[in-house]
Write an enzyme that holds these catalytic residues in place. Structure first.
Site, PDB file in Angstrom:
ATOM      1  CB  SER A   8      44.227  42.362  39.027  1.00  0.00           C
ATOM      2  OG  SER A   8      44.773  41.510  40.021  1.00  0.00           O
ATOM      3  CG  HIS A  31      40.620  40.158  37.856  1.00  0.00           C
ATOM      4  ND1 HIS A  31      40.009  39.356  36.925  1.00  0.00           N
ATOM      5  CD2 HIS A  31      41.823  39.571  38.116  1.00  0.00           C
ATOM      6  CE1 HIS A  31      40.793  38.334  36.619  1.00  0.00           C
ATOM      7  NE2 HIS A  31      41.905  38.440  37.342  1.00  0.00           N
ATOM      8  CG  ASP A  33      44.235  37.686  40.127  1.00  0.00           C
ATOM      9  OD1 ASP A  33      43.773  37.077  39.143  1.00  0.00           O
ATOM     10  OD2 ASP A  33      44.611  38.869  40.089  1.00  0.00           O
ATOM     11  CG  MET A  35      46.890  33.096  42.622  1.00  0.00           C
ATOM     12  SD  MET A  35      48.474  33.868  42.270  1.00  0.00           S
ATOM     13  CE  MET A  35      47.951  35.238  41.242  1.00  0.00           C
ATOM     14  CG  HIS A  64      41.743  34.633  37.218  1.00  0.00           C
ATOM     15  ND1 HIS A  64      42.896  35.274  36.788  1.00  0.00           N
ATOM     16  CD2 HIS A  64      41.783  33.385  36.654  1.00  0.00           C
ATOM     17  CE1 HIS A  64      43.597  34.442  36.024  1.00  0.00           C
ATOM     18  NE2 HIS A  64      42.939  33.296  35.941  1.00  0.00           N
ATOM     19  CG  MET A  66      45.031  31.629  38.309  1.00  0.00           C
ATOM     20  SD  MET A  66      45.978  33.146  38.433  1.00  0.00           S
ATOM     21  CE  MET A  66      44.815  34.128  39.369  1.00  0.00           C
ATOM     22  CG  MET A 135      45.785  33.279  31.938  1.00  0.00           C
ATOM     23  SD  MET A 135      45.276  34.562  33.080  1.00  0.00           S
ATOM     24  CE  MET A 135      46.849  35.172  33.691  1.00  0.00           C
ATOM     25  N   GLY A 143      52.648  42.062  37.556  1.00  0.00           N
ATOM     26  CA  GLY A 143      53.842  42.806  37.154  1.00  0.00           C
ATOM     27  C   GLY A 143      54.729  42.131  36.127  1.00  0.00           C
ATOM     28  CG  ASP A 173      44.483  38.440  34.270  1.00  0.00           C
ATOM     29  OD1 ASP A 173      45.261  39.352  34.607  1.00  0.00           O
ATOM     30  OD2 ASP A 173      44.023  37.599  35.070  1.00  0.00           O
ATOM     31  CB  SER A 196      51.482  46.226  38.116  1.00  0.00           C
ATOM     32  OG  SER A 196      51.522  45.670  36.825  1.00  0.00           O
TER      33      SER A 196
HETATM   34  C1  DX5 Z   1      48.189  36.898  37.207  1.00  0.00           C
HETATM   35  C2  DX5 Z   1      46.822  37.389  37.592  1.00  0.00           C
HETATM   36  C3  DX5 Z   1      46.564  38.754  37.126  1.00  0.00           C
HETATM   37  C4  DX5 Z   1      47.515  39.782  37.667  1.00  0.00           C
HETATM   38  C5  DX5 Z   1      47.709  40.792  36.614  1.00  0.00           C
HETATM   39  O1  DX5 Z   1      48.284  35.523  37.384  1.00  0.00           O
HETATM   40  O2  DX5 Z   1      45.810  36.558  37.070  1.00  0.00           O
HETATM   41  O3  DX5 Z   1      45.204  39.139  37.336  1.00  0.00           O
HETATM   42  O4  DX5 Z   1      47.065  40.421  38.808  1.00  0.00           O
HETATM   43  O5  DX5 Z   1      48.664  41.696  37.050  1.00  0.00           O
HETATM   44  P1  DX5 Z   1      49.392  42.664  36.028  1.00  0.00           P
HETATM   45  O6  DX5 Z   1      48.321  43.515  35.398  1.00  0.00           O
HETATM   46  O7  DX5 Z   1      50.314  43.438  36.875  1.00  0.00           O
HETATM   47  O8  DX5 Z   1      50.087  41.797  34.998  1.00  0.00           O
HETATM   48 ZN    ZN Z   2      43.722  37.349  37.115  1.00  0.00          ZN
END
Ligand code: DX5
Ligand code: ZN
Length: 234
Positions: A8, A31, A33, A35, A64, A66, A135, A143, A173, A196
Site C-alpha cells: 500500500s 495498492h 487507498d 479515502m 481500494h 474507501m 479488512m 500502521g 489489508d 507500513s
Molecule cells: C487502511 C488501508 C490500508 C493501509 C494498510 O485503511 O486500506 O491499505 O494502508 O496499512 P498497514 O499495512 O500499515 O496496516
Molecule cells: Zn487498503
C-alpha cells in the site's frame, strides 16, 4: 493458489509517489487507498491522482475505494485504468450493479468488508467478484495493529469460495507484516496488502520478498490447500 503481494502506497512518500512505486518492483500490485473523509475519517487521493499513478506505475494498480457512494464513482476508477477496483459493501446501495459496471469498464472487481461486517449474507455475490477484501483493521489509517478477531471470518470466506468452486482471490489489508502474514495465509488469504511493513522497511523490495516467502510457506501447510479438509477439522 498463488500468493500475491500488494504494497500500500499509503505509507510511501506522497511527495515522491512515482519514485516509491519503483521501490516495490518485486510486488504483484500497487495498492492505492482512496479515502474521501466521509466513509472513513481520512482523506488521501482521488481520480486524477489515481489516473496519474496508473500511468507512472510499473505495476498494475489495485484501487481500494474507501468512499461513500461507490455505485456512482467506482466504475470511473476502472475507466481510469486501475486493473482492480475494490468498493466497500457497507457503502454500496447496489453492489451487484456496481460490480458489473466495474467489470464492464475492464477491471477486476473487488468487494471489501470492514472487520465487523459478517461474510454471511454475501456468499451469493461471490460469483460477481474477482476478489474479496477482508479488512484486518478498521479502514482509514496505516500502521494500526492487526485484528486477530478477523481470522475466523477469513476461514469462513475461504470455505465459502472453495465450496462454490469460485475463482475469487481473498485479500487481507491492515496490520499485515512479517509477524502476522502467516496467520492470514494459514486462514486462507492469498493476496496480502502491506503498507507500513513494506515502506517502513529499509529495503521495501526485500521486505516484499520476505513477506512472499512467509506467506508461501504458510499457505503450503494450510488446511484450505489440502483437498477435502475442512477448517473445523483442524
Ligand atoms: C487502511 C488501508 C490500508 C493501509 C494498510 O485503511 O486500506 O491499505 O494502508 O496499512 P498497514 O499495512 O500499515 O496496516
Ligand atoms: Zn487498503
Amino acid at each position: 493458489m498463488t500468493v500475491q503481494i500488494a504494497p500500500s502506497i499509503l505509507s510511501a512518500d506522497f511527495a515522491n509517489l512515482a519514485r516509491d512505486l519503483g521501490r516495490i518492483s518485486e510486488a504483484d500490485w500497487a495498492h492505492v487507498d482512496v479515502m474521501d473523509n466521509h466513509f472513513v475519517p481520512n482523506l488521501t487521493v482521488g481520480l486524477p491522482v489515481v489516473e496519474a499513478l496508473v500511468k507512472a506505475s510499473p505495476l498494475p494498480v489495485d484501487a481500494h475505494l474507501m468512499i461513500a457512494d461507490p455505485d456512482r464513482w467506482a466504475p470511473g476508477y476502472a475507466e481510469a485504468g486501475a486493473a482492480s477496483v475494490t468498493f466497500h459493501v457497507e457503502a454500496a446501495a447496489a453492489p451487484i450493479r456496481t460490480a458489473r459496471a466495474i467489470r464492464a469498464a475492464g477491471a477486476r472487481v473487488g468487494m471489501a468488508l470492514k472487520p465487523a461486517t459478517p461474510i454471511e449474507g454475501y456468499e451469493d455475490l461471490l460469483g460477481e467478484l474477482d476478489l474479496l477484501l477482508l479488512m484486518t483493521v478498521e479502514p482509514g489509517f496505516g500502521g494500526q495493529p492487526f485484528l486477530d478477531l478477523v481470522l475466523p471470518k477469513i476461514r469462513r470466506a475461504r470455505a465459502a469460495i472453495a465450496g462454490r468452486g469460485a475463482d475469487v482471490w481473498l485479500q487481507v489489508d491492515g496490520g499485515v507484516s512479517a509477524q502476522t502474514i502467516e496467520r492470514c495465509a494459514e486462514a486462507g488469504a492469498d493476496v496480502f496488502v502491506a503498507g507500513s511493513a513494506v515502506y517502513g522497511a529499509p529495503d521495501p523490495d526485500r521486505m516484499v520478498g520476505e513477506l512472499r516467502a512467509l506467506a508461501e510457506q504458510a499457505s503450503a501447510r494450510a488446511w484450505w490447500q489440502q483437498a477435502g479438509q475442512r477448517p473445523d477439522q483442524e
